[in-house]
Design an enzyme around this catalytic site. Structure first.
Site, short mmCIF file in Angstrom:
data_model
loop_
_atom_site.label_atom_id
_atom_site.label_comp_id
_atom_site.label_asym_id
_atom_site.label_seq_id
_atom_site.Cartn_x
_atom_site.Cartn_y
_atom_site.Cartn_z
N ASP A 55 0.70 -1.06 0.12
CA ASP A 55 0.16 -0.03 -0.19
C ASP A 55 0.63 0.96 0.03
O ASP A 55 2.34 0.85 0.54
CB ASP A 55 -0.81 0.16 0.96
CG ASP A 55 -2.56 -1.45 1.09
OD1 ASP A 55 -2.46 -1.34 0.38
OD2 ASP A 55 -2.72 -1.78 2.44
N TYR A 110 8.18 -9.56 6.61
CA TYR A 110 7.93 -8.04 5.81
C TYR A 110 8.80 -7.81 8.10
O TYR A 110 8.89 -8.46 8.88
CB TYR A 110 6.26 -7.61 6.70
CG TYR A 110 6.07 -7.98 5.64
CD1 TYR A 110 6.04 -6.76 4.52
CD2 TYR A 110 5.32 -8.93 5.20
CE1 TYR A 110 4.73 -6.43 3.96
CE2 TYR A 110 4.30 -9.27 4.26
CZ TYR A 110 4.36 -7.46 3.36
OH TYR A 110 3.85 -7.86 2.02
#
Length: 281
Positions: A55, A110
């Site tokens: 995003d 991540y």
């Protein structure tokens, strides 16, 4: 011929990784660079694919891309010099036509960088409870028809260089906003607003939801796949640009804190409290 790339990008400068009309995206800039170099004539011919979308504001250290081109040697030799300084390719590999980054990735990881200190031991206790196969819908923004069950293979919190916590998590795949949701819960626990066992509550309740942490702290850290990559020539400007941005961001942080004339950490804590009041005991 299809090529796979290990690539990185500075997410703060993009509206996201996937193409969006009239917005600056990673896909849009990557395809534009390939067209400029003569690797393909348009986006349709490029067949750009990624191992996972990110995003607005989310950066990547080692993301997996693929494109189709009849000029693989030219792409490996020169593509980096036709990309902006906030996107770079680390290496490339020739792959078969059936290759798809999304399915080729055996593991994705991540990292989330928190802006202020918190209790790392409490956060680590909570993070360890995320490991395993669970329904993670409480941490994610669910899409219709998506299976909410995922298997987290690794989750840990450690102290970063500046003394602030860093959260690292790995899985074969993630739900939308799942890592940011995990980070949001962990920072609440790290500030002592709720106990580590709130993780079990979020994993077991079909209706519980957690507010995601801001996108800017998130980095798509690494991808594991069965490929051997040929290193690509790098532009010196990339590291120079990142170093310049880091210095500017640090100076901007100190300037903003000076103008605030109050403790910014307290404002951050109040924001966390407002966002996670439902989790407090």
């Amino acid at each position: 011929m299809k090529l796979a790339f290990l690539a990185g990008y500075r997410g703060q400068n993009f509206a996201g990784s996937q193409y969006q009309p009239h917005k600056r995206t990673v896909e849009g800039e990557f395809v534009a660079g390939g067209i400029e170099l003569g690797l393909f004539s348009d986006a349709k011919e490029a067949h750009f694919r990624t191992a996972g979308r990110t995003d607005k504001g989310v950066s990547a250290r080692r993301q997996l891309f693929s494109i189709t081109t009849e000029k693989p040697e030219l792409a490996i030799e020169a593509l980096n010099f036709h990309l902006p300084d906030d996107i770079w390719c680390i290496g490339a590999a020739e792959v078969d036509e059936e290759f798809y980054p999304r399915y080729a990735a055996r593991e994705r990881s991540y990292r989330y960088y928190f802006p202020y200190p918190a209790d790392v031991s409490r956060m680590q206790d909570a993070a360890s409870r995320l490991i395993g196969t669970h329904n993670f819908s409480g941490f994610a923004k669910m899409e219709a028809g998506r299976d909410p069950v995922r298997t987290v293979t690794r989750a840990e919190v450690f102290e970063g260089k500046d003394g602030c916590p860093v959260f690292e998590v790995a899985a074969k795949s993630f739900l939308w906003n799942m890592v940011r949701g995990m980070a949001g819960a962990l920072q609440t626990i790290g500030l002592g607003l709720c106990e580590p066992d709130v993780i079990e509550e979020l994993l077991s309740s079909p209706t519980a939801r957690v507010h995601p942490a801001p996108a800017e702290g998130l980095v798509f850290w690494d991808v594991v796949c069965d490929l051997s990559f040929t290193p690509m020539r790098q532009k010196r400007e990339v590291k120079r640009s990142l170093a310049k941005e880091a210095a500017a961001a640090r100076a901007d942080m100190h300037t903003a804190e000076a103008l605030l004339e109050d403790d910014p950490e307290e404002f951050w804590k109040k924001k966390v409290i407002r966002g996670y009041s439902a989790l407090m005991k």
